[in-house]
Design an enzyme around this catalytic site. Structure first.
Site, PDB file in Angstrom:
ATOM      1  N   GLY A  32       7.277  -9.956   0.235  1.00  0.00           N
ATOM      2  CA  GLY A  32       6.344 -10.609   1.157  1.00  0.00           C
ATOM      3  C   GLY A  32       6.981 -11.157   2.423  1.00  0.00           C
ATOM      4  N   ASN A  71       7.181  -9.675   5.215  1.00  0.00           N
ATOM      5  CA  ASN A  71       6.299  -9.341   6.340  1.00  0.00           C
ATOM      6  C   ASN A  71       5.048 -10.218   6.344  1.00  0.00           C
ATOM      7  OD1 ASN A  71       7.442  -6.965   7.956  1.00  0.00           O
ATOM      8  ND2 ASN A  71       7.843  -6.424   5.821  1.00  0.00           N
ATOM      9  N   MET A  73       2.136  -0.997  -2.208  1.00  0.00           N
ATOM     10  CA  MET A  73       2.684   0.275  -2.677  1.00  0.00           C
ATOM     11  C   MET A  73       1.665   1.142  -3.412  1.00  0.00           C
ATOM     12  SD  MET A  73       5.406  -0.062  -1.135  1.00  0.00           S
ATOM     13  CE  MET A  73       6.820   0.948  -1.512  1.00  0.00           C
ATOM     14  N   HIS A  74       0.394   1.037  -3.033  1.00  0.00           N
ATOM     15  CA  HIS A  74      -0.623   1.981  -3.502  1.00  0.00           C
ATOM     16  C   HIS A  74      -1.176   2.745  -2.302  1.00  0.00           C
ATOM     17  CE1 HIS A  74      -0.798   0.695  -7.568  1.00  0.00           C
ATOM     18  NE2 HIS A  74      -1.474  -0.399  -7.384  1.00  0.00           N
ATOM     19  N   LEU A  94      -4.379   4.145  -0.613  1.00  0.00           N
ATOM     20  CA  LEU A  94      -5.800   3.796  -0.696  1.00  0.00           C
ATOM     21  C   LEU A  94      -6.662   5.008  -0.342  1.00  0.00           C
ATOM     22  CD1 LEU A  94      -5.598   0.262   0.912  1.00  0.00           C
ATOM     23  CD2 LEU A  94      -6.030   0.800  -1.494  1.00  0.00           C
ATOM     24  N   ASN A 124      -1.085  -0.009   8.313  1.00  0.00           N
ATOM     25  CA  ASN A 124       0.009   0.110   7.342  1.00  0.00           C
ATOM     26  C   ASN A 124       1.349   0.011   8.051  1.00  0.00           C
ATOM     27  OD1 ASN A 124       1.270   0.688   4.774  1.00  0.00           O
ATOM     28  ND2 ASN A 124       1.701   2.744   5.549  1.00  0.00           N
ATOM     29  N   HIS A 162       5.323   0.822   7.782  1.00  0.00           N
ATOM     30  CA  HIS A 162       6.217   1.697   7.027  1.00  0.00           C
ATOM     31  C   HIS A 162       7.616   1.655   7.635  1.00  0.00           C
ATOM     32  CE1 HIS A 162       7.402   4.775   4.278  1.00  0.00           C
ATOM     33  NE2 HIS A 162       7.827   5.540   5.258  1.00  0.00           N
ATOM     34  N   GLU A 189      10.884  -4.826  11.450  1.00  0.00           N
ATOM     35  CA  GLU A 189       9.505  -4.838  10.935  1.00  0.00           C
ATOM     36  C   GLU A 189       8.792  -6.142  11.261  1.00  0.00           C
ATOM     37  OE1 GLU A 189       9.211  -2.247   6.932  1.00  0.00           O
ATOM     38  OE2 GLU A 189      10.126  -4.205   6.673  1.00  0.00           O
TER      39      GLU A 189
HETATM   40  C1  GAR Z   1       8.678  -3.192   3.815  1.00  0.00           C
HETATM   41  O1  GAR Z   1       9.923  -2.648   4.176  1.00  0.00           O
HETATM   42  C2  GAR Z   1       7.558  -2.224   4.123  1.00  0.00           C
HETATM   43  O2  GAR Z   1       7.747  -1.516   5.309  1.00  0.00           O
HETATM   44  C3  GAR Z   1       7.631  -1.319   2.917  1.00  0.00           C
HETATM   45  O3  GAR Z   1       7.803  -2.225   1.845  1.00  0.00           O
HETATM   46  C4  GAR Z   1       8.589  -3.324   2.294  1.00  0.00           C
HETATM   47  C5  GAR Z   1       7.936  -4.621   1.880  1.00  0.00           C
HETATM   48  O4  GAR Z   1       8.757  -5.732   2.200  1.00  0.00           O
HETATM   49  N1  GAR Z   1       6.480  -0.493   2.785  1.00  0.00           N
HETATM   50  C6  GAR Z   1       6.534   0.773   2.402  1.00  0.00           C
HETATM   51  O5  GAR Z   1       7.550   1.324   2.058  1.00  0.00           O
HETATM   52  C7  GAR Z   1       5.195   1.515   2.409  1.00  0.00           C
HETATM   53  N2  GAR Z   1       5.392   2.882   2.097  1.00  0.00           N
HETATM   54  P1  GAR Z   1       8.197  -7.211   2.119  1.00  0.00           P
HETATM   55  O6  GAR Z   1       7.457  -7.327   0.775  1.00  0.00           O
HETATM   56  O7  GAR Z   1       9.371  -8.101   2.183  1.00  0.00           O
HETATM   57  O8  GAR Z   1       7.262  -7.411   3.282  1.00  0.00           O
END
Ligand code: GAR
Length: 200
Positions: free
Chosen positions: A12, A14, A95-96, A98, A112, A114, A184
């Site tokens: 979490g 982000n 990580m699903h 939709l 989203n 990524h 990010e």
């Molecule tokens: C982040 O790096 C995000 O970009 C990635 O999961 C991480 C979550 O970090 N998402 C993906 O890979 C989507 N395919 P966080 O829980 O610390 O925000």
């Protein structure tokens, strides 16, 4: 106020970047109205609680155990968010994938995040795969993107923000991960400011 939902599955960080930006006035007019998490042990739940944001824990397992299709889960998730009067949905480490059963309720209003550039390393472990590709001499940088979510595409859709992240020869995977995550946190807030404030 424009009410957004943030969907998470893990740490979490982000979500925290969004919460901090709202608190510091960097996202005027935006309110995180609910956080949805599909994993009980995700640290992001603690972050949401600490920020005073309602949390919905919504795991997929009861659906799969009952033999119910993914579209049931997605439709119920959309119904939950409708109950919070949500205008935008932000997938911040969700990580699903939709399906249409969810996305049709929020057309052009699902973002989203990524940790890779458009077309590169879709799916899980994107940073790890970029680091391995660097090791093989195939790339010299990776990146981060935010895109709108069309139906059932994995980490693809109209890109609204992206930034390249260099990879240095001395990097370890952990160093690269930290650099990507820093990128990010900035890019996601920037994308929200541009997209949500332009279409509240
Ligand atoms: C982040 O790096 C995000 O970009 C990635 O999961 C991480 C979550 O970090 N998402 C993906 O890979 C989507 N395919 P966080 O829980 O610390 O925000």
């Amino acid at each position: 106020m424009t009410r957004i939902a943030v969907l998470i599955s893990g740490n979490g960080t982000n979500l925290q970047a969004i919460v901090d930006a709202v608190a510091s006035g960097d996202l005027p007019g935006i309110e995180v109205a609910v956080v949805v998490c599909n994993r009980r042990d995700a640290y992001g739940i603690r972050r949401a609680i600490d920020a005073g944001i309602p949390v919905v824990y919504f795991p997929l397992l009861p659906y799969t155990r009952a033999g119910r299709p993914r579209t049931d889960y997605d439709a119920d998730l959309a119904r939950i968010l409708a109950g919070f009067d949500i205008a935008w949905v932000v997938l911040a480490g969700w990580m699903h994938v939709l399906s249409h059963a969810f996305v049709r309720h929020f057309p052009n209003r699902v973002l989203n995040l990524h940790p890779a550039l458009p077309g590169a390393f879709p799916g899980t472990d994107a940073i790890e795969r970029a680091f391995a590709a660097f090791g093989r001499g195939e790339i010299d940088h990776t990146g981060v993107m935010v895109h709108l979510v069309p139906d059932e595409a994995i980490d693809a859709g109209p890109v609204v923000a992206q930034v390249a992240v260099p990879i240095q020869p001395a990097d370890t995977l952990e160093i690269l991960e930290a650099r990507v995550h820093c990128a990010e946190h900035v890019l996601l807030v920037q994308a929200l400011r541009e997209q949500v404030l332009a279409n509240p």
